[in-house]
Design a protein around this motif. Structure first.
Motif, PDB file in Angstrom:
ATOM      1  N   PRO A  58      75.843   0.189 -21.985  1.00  0.00           N
ATOM      2  CA  PRO A  58      76.010   1.187 -20.917  1.00  0.00           C
ATOM      3  C   PRO A  58      77.291   1.990 -21.110  1.00  0.00           C
ATOM      4  N   VAL A  80      71.746   4.319 -22.527  1.00  0.00           N
ATOM      5  CA  VAL A  80      72.039   3.927 -21.144  1.00  0.00           C
ATOM      6  C   VAL A  80      73.336   4.615 -20.716  1.00  0.00           C
ATOM      7  N   ASP A  82      75.539   6.392 -17.507  1.00  0.00           N
ATOM      8  CA  ASP A  82      75.790   6.669 -16.100  1.00  0.00           C
ATOM      9  C   ASP A  82      76.829   7.769 -16.002  1.00  0.00           C
ATOM     10  N   ARG A 101      71.038   7.319 -16.243  1.00  0.00           N
ATOM     11  CA  ARG A 101      70.440   6.221 -15.484  1.00  0.00           C
ATOM     12  C   ARG A 101      70.851   6.332 -14.019  1.00  0.00           C
ATOM     13  N   TYR A 119      82.251  -1.361 -17.095  1.00  0.00           N
ATOM     14  CA  TYR A 119      81.796  -0.707 -18.326  1.00  0.00           C
ATOM     15  C   TYR A 119      82.765  -1.051 -19.454  1.00  0.00           C
TER      16      TYR A 119
END
Length: 204
Positions: A58, A80, A82, A101, A119
């Motif tokens: 991510p 992935v 964000d 996402r 993260y």
């Protein structure tokens, strides 16, 4: 096309001015920076991918804006992603790209908008700098990372000329709290003859 938004960016004096500026710019942002050949997102994403081989890690795209950085990360192979941005109108553009996402809005006055160690890989592309996020944003992002985490970011020419920004990076490096893995000076907005340094650092 008017260049007034780009030109005004480097004369903003407060967080509120910056927020209002990007709210107004959101609808034409992609076209205006695209007209000038904005390439830093691709450069940062490619640099990060050379150190993070797992496509499913991510990635937090901090200051994602309209999502051009997310597109670059997806093109580099990350799956992935964000995004976080304080500007609702910019996030609308990011949502339309279909590469994130999750998309998260936050207040610029929030001292800790990122959950610590949530993260291991964060990008901050074209965000920290004159007319955008302040120097302490670098500390915010590094503090959010776990040891061994990666931060990939850029400083444009305006920012490189202000030692308060580069000083934050050098403090982390000099104290041994971060390791510089990659730095490359190259094109940023070729249409206005502006360049940028692209960096990847590892938190120690």
């Amino acid at each position: 096309m008017s260049d007034k938004f780009l030109k005004d960016t480097y004369n903003l004096n407060s967080a509120q001015e910056t927020h209002d500026h990007y709210q107004k710019w959101a609808a034409s942002y992609d076209d205006e920076v695209g007209e000038h050949g904005y390439v830093t997102p691709d450069r940062v994403a490619a640099a990060l991918k050379s150190f993070v081989s797992d496509a499913d890690v991510p990635v937090l795209d901090y200051g994602c804006g309209t999502g051009l950085s997310g597109l670059a990360l997806r093109k580099a192979g990350f799956r992935v992603i964000d995004g976080m941005d304080p500007t609702p109108k910019m996030l609308e553009g990011a949502a339309a790209k279909g590469v994130y996402r999750n998309l998260i809005n936050f207040e610029v006055t929030d001292p800790n908008p990122i959950e610590a160690e949530a993260y291991s890989t964060i990008t901050c592309i074209g965000v920290i700098g004159v007319g955008a996020a302040p120097p302490e944003t670098f500390d915010l992002l590094m503090n959010a990372l776990p040891r061994g985490g990666y931060l990939a970011f850029s400083f444009n020419d305006h920012t490189l000329a202000d030692c308060t920004y580069t000083g934050r990076l050098n403090d982390w490096l000099d104290m041994g709290h971060a390791r510089l893995l990659f730095r490359e000076y190259g094109p940023h907005l070729p249409g206005v003859d502006m360049k940028s340094d692209v960096y990847v650092v590892e938190k120690k």
